[in-house]
Write a protein that holds these residues in place. Structure first.
Motif, PDB file in Angstrom:
ATOM      1  N   TRP A  32      -5.310   8.130   5.823  1.00  0.00           N
ATOM      2  CA  TRP A  32      -3.884   8.032   5.531  1.00  0.00           C
ATOM      3  C   TRP A  32      -3.580   6.888   4.572  1.00  0.00           C
ATOM      4  O   TRP A  32      -2.832   7.064   3.599  1.00  0.00           O
ATOM      5  CB  TRP A  32      -3.108   7.844   6.831  1.00  0.00           C
ATOM      6  CG  TRP A  32      -1.655   7.537   6.651  1.00  0.00           C
ATOM      7  CD1 TRP A  32      -0.778   8.189   5.838  1.00  0.00           C
ATOM      8  CD2 TRP A  32      -0.917   6.490   7.290  1.00  0.00           C
ATOM      9  NE1 TRP A  32       0.477   7.610   5.940  1.00  0.00           N
ATOM     10  CE2 TRP A  32       0.414   6.573   6.820  1.00  0.00           C
ATOM     11  CE3 TRP A  32      -1.239   5.520   8.227  1.00  0.00           C
ATOM     12  CZ2 TRP A  32       1.403   5.703   7.250  1.00  0.00           C
ATOM     13  CZ3 TRP A  32      -0.253   4.659   8.664  1.00  0.00           C
ATOM     14  CH2 TRP A  32       1.055   4.752   8.173  1.00  0.00           C
ATOM     15  N   LEU A  33      -4.168   5.724   4.802  1.00  0.00           N
ATOM     16  CA  LEU A  33      -3.900   4.581   3.927  1.00  0.00           C
ATOM     17  C   LEU A  33      -4.340   4.849   2.498  1.00  0.00           C
ATOM     18  O   LEU A  33      -3.817   4.247   1.559  1.00  0.00           O
ATOM     19  CB  LEU A  33      -4.586   3.323   4.465  1.00  0.00           C
ATOM     20  CG  LEU A  33      -4.013   2.739   5.758  1.00  0.00           C
ATOM     21  CD1 LEU A  33      -4.779   1.483   6.155  1.00  0.00           C
ATOM     22  CD2 LEU A  33      -2.523   2.452   5.630  1.00  0.00           C
ATOM     23  N   GLY A  34      -5.265   5.757   2.312  1.00  0.00           N
ATOM     24  CA  GLY A  34      -5.702   6.098   0.971  1.00  0.00           C
ATOM     25  C   GLY A  34      -4.729   6.978   0.217  1.00  0.00           C
ATOM     26  O   GLY A  34      -4.802   7.082  -1.020  1.00  0.00           O
ATOM     27  N   ILE A  35      -3.779   7.621   0.946  1.00  0.00           N
ATOM     28  CA  ILE A  35      -2.826   8.527   0.300  1.00  0.00           C
ATOM     29  C   ILE A  35      -1.376   8.167   0.607  1.00  0.00           C
ATOM     30  O   ILE A  35      -0.455   8.804   0.091  1.00  0.00           O
ATOM     31  CB  ILE A  35      -3.067   9.989   0.738  1.00  0.00           C
ATOM     32  CG1 ILE A  35      -2.848  10.142   2.249  1.00  0.00           C
ATOM     33  CG2 ILE A  35      -4.468  10.441   0.349  1.00  0.00           C
ATOM     34  CD1 ILE A  35      -2.879  11.579   2.738  1.00  0.00           C
ATOM     35  N   ALA A  36      -1.153   7.158   1.430  1.00  0.00           N
ATOM     36  CA  ALA A  36       0.195   6.842   1.925  1.00  0.00           C
ATOM     37  C   ALA A  36       1.164   6.564   0.786  1.00  0.00           C
ATOM     38  O   ALA A  36       0.810   5.958  -0.219  1.00  0.00           O
ATOM     39  CB  ALA A  36       0.135   5.637   2.856  1.00  0.00           C
ATOM     40  N   GLN A  37       2.406   7.024   0.961  1.00  0.00           N
ATOM     41  CA  GLN A  37       3.479   6.674   0.031  1.00  0.00           C
ATOM     42  C   GLN A  37       4.815   6.786   0.747  1.00  0.00           C
ATOM     43  O   GLN A  37       5.046   7.724   1.515  1.00  0.00           O
ATOM     44  CB  GLN A  37       3.454   7.540  -1.210  1.00  0.00           C
ATOM     45  CG  GLN A  37       3.713   9.025  -1.022  1.00  0.00           C
ATOM     46  CD  GLN A  37       3.655   9.784  -2.340  1.00  0.00           C
ATOM     47  OE1 GLN A  37       2.590   9.973  -2.903  1.00  0.00           O
ATOM     48  NE2 GLN A  37       4.814  10.212  -2.820  1.00  0.00           N
ATOM     49  N   VAL A  64       0.834  -1.207   0.000  1.00  0.00           N
ATOM     50  CA  VAL A  64       0.000   0.000   0.000  1.00  0.00           C
ATOM     51  C   VAL A  64       0.866   1.252   0.000  1.00  0.00           C
ATOM     52  O   VAL A  64       0.624   2.189  -0.771  1.00  0.00           O
ATOM     53  CB  VAL A  64      -0.967  -0.009   1.197  1.00  0.00           C
ATOM     54  CG1 VAL A  64      -1.604   1.380   1.404  1.00  0.00           C
ATOM     55  CG2 VAL A  64      -2.061  -1.052   1.000  1.00  0.00           C
ATOM     56  N   VAL A  65       1.901   1.307   0.848  1.00  0.00           N
ATOM     57  CA  VAL A  65       2.694   2.539   0.961  1.00  0.00           C
ATOM     58  C   VAL A  65       3.639   2.728  -0.220  1.00  0.00           C
ATOM     59  O   VAL A  65       4.177   3.822  -0.407  1.00  0.00           O
ATOM     60  CB  VAL A  65       3.484   2.609   2.288  1.00  0.00           C
ATOM     61  CG1 VAL A  65       2.540   2.597   3.472  1.00  0.00           C
ATOM     62  CG2 VAL A  65       4.514   1.491   2.398  1.00  0.00           C
ATOM     63  N   THR A  66       3.841   1.687  -1.022  1.00  0.00           N
ATOM     64  CA  THR A  66       4.568   1.862  -2.286  1.00  0.00           C
ATOM     65  C   THR A  66       3.591   1.970  -3.455  1.00  0.00           C
ATOM     66  O   THR A  66       4.010   1.984  -4.616  1.00  0.00           O
ATOM     67  CB  THR A  66       5.547   0.690  -2.543  1.00  0.00           C
ATOM     68  OG1 THR A  66       4.827  -0.542  -2.503  1.00  0.00           O
ATOM     69  CG2 THR A  66       6.663   0.692  -1.513  1.00  0.00           C
ATOM     70  N   GLN A  67       2.312   2.029  -3.139  1.00  0.00           N
ATOM     71  CA  GLN A  67       1.223   2.162  -4.119  1.00  0.00           C
ATOM     72  C   GLN A  67       1.259   1.045  -5.162  1.00  0.00           C
ATOM     73  O   GLN A  67       1.058   1.260  -6.353  1.00  0.00           O
ATOM     74  CB  GLN A  67       1.235   3.546  -4.754  1.00  0.00           C
ATOM     75  CG  GLN A  67       0.993   4.651  -3.735  1.00  0.00           C
ATOM     76  CD  GLN A  67       0.596   5.978  -4.328  1.00  0.00           C
ATOM     77  OE1 GLN A  67       0.554   6.146  -5.536  1.00  0.00           O
ATOM     78  NE2 GLN A  67       0.297   6.939  -3.468  1.00  0.00           N
ATOM     79  N   ARG A  68       1.501  -0.173  -4.662  1.00  0.00           N
ATOM     80  CA  ARG A  68       1.430  -1.374  -5.500  1.00  0.00           C
ATOM     81  C   ARG A  68       0.155  -2.174  -5.228  1.00  0.00           C
ATOM     82  O   ARG A  68      -0.083  -3.189  -5.880  1.00  0.00           O
ATOM     83  CB  ARG A  68       2.650  -2.267  -5.236  1.00  0.00           C
ATOM     84  CG  ARG A  68       3.782  -2.104  -6.248  1.00  0.00           C
ATOM     85  CD  ARG A  68       4.334  -0.724  -6.283  1.00  0.00           C
ATOM     86  NE  ARG A  68       5.301  -0.550  -7.368  1.00  0.00           N
ATOM     87  CZ  ARG A  68       5.927   0.607  -7.600  1.00  0.00           C
ATOM     88  NH1 ARG A  68       5.695   1.675  -6.832  1.00  0.00           N
ATOM     89  NH2 ARG A  68       6.783   0.718  -8.601  1.00  0.00           N
TER      90      ARG A  68
END
Length: 272
Positions: free
Chosen positions: A252-257, A230-234
């Motif tokens: 946050w999980l919706g925009i995390a990177q 999720v935080v690498t948007q994979r």
């Protein structure tokens, strides 16, 4: 104090796993599209090679590199500045993606080995200029390279339809994701939450990794692998085995990177 050698060991292991995956591919697989928009397998390797070489330049000539980055990031607004940095990195990727496969792989391997040796040899306290708000320590840079190698590697493994076993090296990606929480908000012009979150994630070997106050009301729990994706948007947040308590962690999980690039659109939900 972070153990730079241990992190670089993990970086080399991550690269070796990806190298083994791409070494025997045929021409069709080498140019196969990945889930990252506009990037083929060859582009993923070209990107990793180019960014490794940029780090080497930043370490060997930090003042000159800092001036170069300042020129690239001279846009008046943060988002425009980050987009300019991304365009600069993409230009190097495009050039390398036209090289013969043997040349690109050899260059990538050489630059990867060189960077690992340089990071190990850096004097303690050295700070490395980068496309980030502040210069990075050797340990932070090594962890960032683990994260990027793992994330781009995931695209390659998925494109080649090959299984990939999660390892404890995920801790570097997860830690970066946790620490970059406020950056994800600021990148989008949003105010970060004032309070810390409690993060509890199950590692591939069953160990529980935790961050933040144990009594924090805002919480994220679940699998370390899914959090890293999720935080690498994979992986789309809705497809991740992650549970939240409180409204702020869900947002946050919706925009995390965990990376310093521009805010991307992320991945679509599986099956959409």
């Amino acid at each position: 104090m972070a153990d730079v050698d241990a992190i670089v060991d993990d970086l080399q292991a991550e690269r070796a796993e990806l190298d083994a995956a791409v070494s025997g591919v045929d021409a069709d697989q080498w140019h196969r599209p990945t889930a990252a928009r506009g990037l083929r397998v060859v582009d993923q390797i070209a990107h990793l090679n180019w960014t490794d070489e940029l780090v080497i330049r930043a370490i060997r000539a930090p003042d000159r590199f800092a001036e170069e980055v300042d020129g690239v990031l001279a846009a008046p607004h943060a988002t425009e500045s980050i987009n300019a940095g991304s365009a600069f990195v993409n230009a190097g990727t495009v050039q390398r993606s036209t090289w013969p496969r043997s040349r690109l792989l050899a260059t990538w391997r050489r630059s990867a080995d060189e960077l690992s040796a340089i990071l190990r040899a850096l004097p303690r306290g050295t700070r490395i200029p980068w496309f980030a708000p502040r210069p990075l320590s050797a340990a932070a840079m090594a962890a960032a390279r683990v994260m990027e190698t793992w994330a781009h590697g995931q695209d390659v493994f998925d494109a080649l339809e090959r299984p990939r076993r999660p390892t404890r090296r995920l801790v570097h990606i997860v830690r970066l994701g946790v620490r970059s929480r406020d950056f994800a908000y600021q990148l989008r012009g949003m105010e970060p939450p004032c309070a810390e979150f409690r993060i509890e994630l199950r590692a591939p070997d069953g160990e529980l990794w935790t961050w933040g106050p144990a009594d924090a009301p805002d919480r994220v729990t679940g699998l370390a692998l899914d959090f890293a994706l999720v935080v690498t948007q994979r992986l789309h947040r809705d497809d991740a085995d992650l549970t939240t308590e409180g409204c702020a962690p869900e947002q946050w999980l919706g925009i995390a990177q965990a990376y310093a690039g521009p805010a991307g659109a992320g991945r679509e939900r599986i099956g959409s």
